[in-house]
Design a protein around this motif. Structure first.
Motif, PDB file in Angstrom:
ATOM      1  N   MET A   1       0.400  -3.721  17.734  1.00 46.29           N
ATOM      2  CA  MET A   1       0.299  -4.036  16.234  1.00 46.29           C
ATOM      3  C   MET A   1      -1.119  -3.923  16.030  1.00 46.29           C
ATOM      4  N   THR A   2      -1.288  -3.244  14.851  1.00 45.32           N
ATOM      5  CA  THR A   2      -2.934  -3.343  14.486  1.00 45.32           C
ATOM      6  C   THR A   2      -3.356  -4.442  13.678  1.00 45.32           C
ATOM      7  N   PRO A   3      -4.217  -5.249  14.020  1.00 50.04           N
ATOM      8  CA  PRO A   3      -4.412  -6.677  13.386  1.00 50.04           C
ATOM      9  C   PRO A   3      -4.761  -6.301  11.857  1.00 50.04           C
ATOM     10  N   PRO A   4      -4.327  -7.211  10.926  1.00 53.99           N
ATOM     11  CA  PRO A   4      -4.654  -6.843   9.732  1.00 53.99           C
ATOM     12  C   PRO A   4      -6.339  -6.852   9.344  1.00 53.99           C
ATOM     13  N   ASP A   5      -6.726  -6.128   8.289  1.00 53.12           N
ATOM     14  CA  ASP A   5      -7.923  -5.931   7.953  1.00 53.12           C
ATOM     15  C   ASP A   5      -8.940  -5.023   9.134  1.00 53.12           C
TER      16      ASP A   5
ATOM     17  N   ALA B   1      -5.719  -1.116   7.641  1.00 50.96           N
ATOM     18  CA  ALA B   1      -4.345  -1.248   8.087  1.00 50.96           C
ATOM     19  C   ALA B   1      -3.479  -2.141   6.822  1.00 50.96           C
ATOM     20  N   ARG B   2      -2.556  -2.034   7.007  1.00 48.10           N
ATOM     21  CA  ARG B   2      -1.382  -2.720   5.880  1.00 48.10           C
ATOM     22  C   ARG B   2      -2.097  -3.036   4.569  1.00 48.10           C
ATOM     23  N   SER B   3      -2.562  -1.843   3.932  1.00 48.78           N
ATOM     24  CA  SER B   3      -2.996  -2.104   2.544  1.00 48.78           C
ATOM     25  C   SER B   3      -2.520  -0.820   1.893  1.00 48.78           C
ATOM     26  N   ILE B   4      -2.658  -0.565   0.612  1.00 46.52           N
ATOM     27  CA  ILE B   4      -2.533   0.657  -0.243  1.00 46.52           C
ATOM     28  C   ILE B   4      -3.883   1.184  -0.661  1.00 46.52           C
TER      29      ILE B   4
ATOM     30  N   THR C   1       4.594  -1.876  -3.232  1.00 48.67           N
ATOM     31  CA  THR C   1       3.835  -3.185  -2.971  1.00 48.67           C
ATOM     32  C   THR C   1       4.829  -4.137  -1.939  1.00 48.67           C
ATOM     33  N   LEU C   2       5.964  -3.970  -1.716  1.00 47.53           N
ATOM     34  CA  LEU C   2       6.499  -4.749  -0.910  1.00 47.53           C
ATOM     35  C   LEU C   2       6.269  -3.955   0.605  1.00 47.53           C
ATOM     36  N   LEU C   3       6.011  -2.564   0.703  1.00 44.99           N
ATOM     37  CA  LEU C   3       6.059  -2.208   2.023  1.00 44.99           C
ATOM     38  C   LEU C   3       4.610  -2.181   2.602  1.00 44.99           C
ATOM     39  N   LYS C   4       3.557  -2.720   1.718  1.00 46.42           N
ATOM     40  CA  LYS C   4       2.346  -2.678   2.486  1.00 46.42           C
ATOM     41  C   LYS C   4       2.071  -3.798   3.368  1.00 46.42           C
ATOM     42  N   SER C   5       3.211  -4.798   3.396  1.00 44.71           N
ATOM     43  CA  SER C   5       2.872  -5.935   4.535  1.00 44.71           C
ATOM     44  C   SER C   5       3.147  -5.356   6.007  1.00 44.71           C
ATOM     45  N   GLN C   6       3.998  -4.202   5.822  1.00 43.35           N
ATOM     46  CA  GLN C   6       4.334  -3.661   7.334  1.00 43.35           C
ATOM     47  C   GLN C   6       3.542  -2.157   7.626  1.00 43.35           C
ATOM     48  N   TYR C   7       3.243  -1.549   6.424  1.00 46.89           N
ATOM     49  CA  TYR C   7       2.705  -0.091   6.812  1.00 46.89           C
ATOM     50  C   TYR C   7       1.394   0.061   6.045  1.00 46.89           C
ATOM     51  N   THR C   8       0.443   0.944   6.354  1.00 47.03           N
ATOM     52  CA  THR C   8      -0.740   1.357   5.682  1.00 47.03           C
ATOM     53  C   THR C   8      -0.218   2.662   4.901  1.00 47.03           C
ATOM     54  N   VAL C   9      -0.619   2.568   3.789  1.00 46.98           N
ATOM     55  CA  VAL C   9      -0.005   3.360   2.550  1.00 46.98           C
ATOM     56  C   VAL C   9      -1.267   4.150   1.766  1.00 46.98           C
ATOM     57  N   VAL C  10      -1.204   5.432   1.882  1.00 44.82           N
ATOM     58  CA  VAL C  10      -2.259   6.180   1.368  1.00 44.82           C
ATOM     59  C   VAL C  10      -1.397   6.913   0.074  1.00 44.82           C
ATOM     60  N   LEU C  11      -1.667   6.532  -1.206  1.00 44.37           N
ATOM     61  CA  LEU C  11      -0.864   7.259  -2.413  1.00 44.37           C
ATOM     62  C   LEU C  11      -1.864   7.994  -3.205  1.00 44.37           C
TER      63      LEU C  11
ATOM     64  N   ARG D   1      -2.556  -0.285 -10.627  1.00 37.66           N
ATOM     65  CA  ARG D   1      -1.321  -1.098 -10.610  1.00 37.66           C
ATOM     66  C   ARG D   1      -1.166  -1.569  -9.264  1.00 37.66           C
ATOM     67  N   VAL D   2      -1.079  -0.464  -8.373  1.00 37.74           N
ATOM     68  CA  VAL D   2      -0.628  -0.847  -7.147  1.00 37.74           C
ATOM     69  C   VAL D   2      -1.680  -0.782  -5.873  1.00 37.74           C
ATOM     70  N   ALA D   3      -2.724  -0.091  -6.047  1.00 36.75           N
ATOM     71  CA  ALA D   3      -3.636  -0.031  -4.638  1.00 36.75           C
ATOM     72  C   ALA D   3      -4.531  -1.079  -4.795  1.00 36.75           C
ATOM     73  N   ASP D   4      -4.880  -1.152  -3.465  1.00 32.27           N
ATOM     74  CA  ASP D   4      -5.801  -2.461  -3.157  1.00 32.27           C
ATOM     75  C   ASP D   4      -7.253  -1.642  -3.360  1.00 32.27           C
ATOM     76  N   ARG D   5      -7.354  -0.619  -2.643  1.00 31.05           N
ATOM     77  CA  ARG D   5      -8.739   0.118  -2.595  1.00 31.05           C
ATOM     78  C   ARG D   5      -8.336   1.396  -3.330  1.00 31.05           C
ATOM     79  N   THR D   6      -9.260   2.099  -4.096  1.00 29.05           N
ATOM     80  CA  THR D   6      -9.148   3.255  -4.791  1.00 29.05           C
ATOM     81  C   THR D   6     -10.340   4.174  -4.411  1.00 29.05           C
TER      82      THR D   6
END
Lengths: 278, 255
Positions: B1-5, B33-36, B195-205, B215-220
């Motif tokens: 697993m990739t560590p957070p951040d 990792a683990r962010s949107i 928003t629930l999935l980002k605890s496990q996955y890296t999401v690119v939207l 509304r949902v992205a951590d970084r844009t």
């Protein structure tokens, strides 16, 4: 002088409708004519017995068997070859000069008269390869004849499968082959079936290519090296040699009904098969 | 697993070409990792092209070509030794239009896992249930898993596509304007799922809807004409962007 649009519209409908009606009438006339002349000869004995005295009396059972075996063998040979070629041309190669040459070649092959195929089959399969007049020689010759149709219809059907389906499949970790197998071919199936139907129709009624390669033996075939006679050939010989007009028309009636039956069955299977997930 | 951040995907000096014109010019973008990560920008700015370089779907177009590197957990996915099929198993994708395959709901979900070699019926059934639940679709379809996916509504189909991607158990999920054809309720469901999935996955939207990114992205990241104008925390992009073009776009002055 200009005719009012209201009338040109009516004239167009009348002409187009008339053309359609005429086509249907000719078709209906042929079918009814053959059935009317042929059906009296068609009895259970006619369907189930072997011919006697060159077909002057007796039935046509071995001929019916030959009529179905020969196209089935041809399709069994041509289908994997044709579908394989079509998949290769559409999924595995880019559009280049070579693929255009191959496509032009298959189109030319489709336009060759069947008697030329018969001649080639006779020289190559019957004589050179020594298969003799046989189910095998006839099946191979018919396979060559229907190959272009199968390639072309399969190609069109594969091209009609939306590219997005392929992308989805790839994005889910499928290889190209897995994509072809699980996504492209199942979705191209109705088109491929059309190709099979066209080929079946063409080969079931074929005489020129068959008579040179499969021969015209009236015995029941016991292996692929045995000569067979198809209904179309039987009809031709009975009528041509003046052996028996009644039995010739009887054979023609059975042939027409058989083709009709094969078509209806195929459509029924396709509808059950394809309608499920679309 | 990739560590957070930590950085899941590092995009370095990436340019993409269709024919002579670059569709993307010199993109440098680390994806944590683990962010949107939201990607916004007007049509034709290269958002989708960028997304498709991350799972090498652009490779399918014969005229496409890329320069630069894309590192997934430090490995260059464009290296000749990198296996594309395994890449796409690790980096899943949801397309702009709901695109179920013409097969049953269950078969859509198990398509990827089966190809990956999972044959065990119980495991496949478990995957079907968990992935449909994560996509908020389970309750609506649990009694008709064997019926055709083509009979679902558009919103349901898109959630099925999300579930299908989740069933691959990927590490990264790419979404290409997943809500562009959907009504507000379906959109809300998908956003909730993300928003629930980002605890496990890296999401690119990728999204055409800037509000959705807000509304949902951590970084844009803001793309314009094939270039990355800027990338920052979503809050900063929408309040104090460094580039005036970003400000103009997010406030609706163009695009």
């Amino acid at each position: 002088m200009r005719i009012a649009p209201k009338y040109t519209q009516r004239i167009a409908i009348a002409l187009l409708g008339g053309a359609t009606l005429l086509t249907l009438l000719v078709l209906l006339f042929i079918i009814l004519f053959v059935l009317e002349k042929g059906l009296p000869a068609v009895t259970w004995q006619f369907l189930s017995q072997a011919p006697r005295d060159m077909g002057r009396s007796g039935g046509i059972f071995p001929v019916i068997v030959g009529t179905f075996l020969l196209p089935l063998l041809a399709i069994a040979i041509a289908l994997p070859l044709g579908v394989g070629t079509a998949v290769y041309l559409t999924e595995y190669t880019r559009e280049t000069r070579l693929t255009r040459v191959i496509r032009f070649g298959t189109d030319c092959l489709a336009g060759i008269p069947s008697i030329i195929f018969g001649l080639f089959g006779f020289i190559f399969f019957v004589v050179i390869l020594g298969f003799g007049w046989s189910l095998l020689s006839g099946g191979l010759t018919l396979a060559l004849m229907i190959l272009p149709t199968i390639i072309r219809t399969t190609e069109e059907a594969i091209r009609a499968v939306p590219n997005t389906f392929r992308e989805v499949s790839f994005s889910l970790g499928a290889t190209r082959w897995e994509t072809v197998l699980h996504v492209v071919l199942p979705n191209a199936l109705p088109g491929i079936a059309t190709g099979i139907m066209l080929s079946l129709g063409r080969s079931i009624g074929e005489t020129a290519a068959v008579i040179f390669t499969a021969g015209s033996a009236l015995r029941m075939p016991t292996s692929v090296y045995d000569s067979v006679r198809t209904m179309a050939v039987h009809f031709y010989l009975l009528a041509r040699e003046g052996i028996s007009n009644e039995n010739a028309y009887g054979t023609a009636a059975v042939l027409i009904l058989a083709v009709l039956g094969v078509n209806l069955t195929a459509y029924w299977i396709m509808n059950r098969f394809v309608g499920r997930h679309t | 697993m990739t560590p957070p951040d930590s950085i899941k995907i590092a995009v370095e000096s990436l340019s993409a070409f269709y024919g002579p014109d670059p569709g993307l010019r010199n993109i440098n973008l680390p994806i944590p990792a683990r962010s949107i990560l939201g990607i916004i920008g007007p049509s034709g700015s290269g958002k989708t092209t960028f997304l498709r370089t991350l799972n090498r779907l652009n490779d399918l177009k014969p005229e496409s070509r890329i320069e630069g590197r894309v590192l997934l957990d430090g490995q260059d996915i464009y290296h000749p030794a990198f296996d594309v099929v395994s890449l796409r198993k690790r980096v899943g994708m949801v397309f702009a239009l709901p695109m179920p395959l013409p097969m049953s709901i269950a078969d859509n979900i198990t398509y990827g896992p089966r190809l990956a070699g999972i044959r065990n019926r119980a495991r496949l059934d478990a995957l079907i249930e968990t992935s449909l639940q994560s996509a908020f679709l389970w309750d609506e379809v649990k009694n008709r898993l064997s019926s055709s996916a083509m009979r679902l509504s558009g919103g349901q189909q898109q959630r099925l596509c999300l579930a299908r991607t989740l069933a691959m158990q990927p590490e990264v999920i790419l979404l290409d304007e997943p809500c562009s054809g959907l009504d507000p309720i379906s959109t809300a469901r998908i956003e909730e799922a993300l928003t629930l999935l980002k605890s496990q996955y890296t999401v690119v939207l990728v999204t055409n809807n800037t509000k959705q990114a807000a509304r949902v992205a951590d970084r844009t990241a803001f793309f314009l004409m094939g270039e990355l104008v800027e990338v920052d925390e979503t809050r900063r992009i929408f309040t104090i962007p460094r580039d005036s073009r970003t400000g103009d776009y997010v406030t609706g002055r163009f695009g």
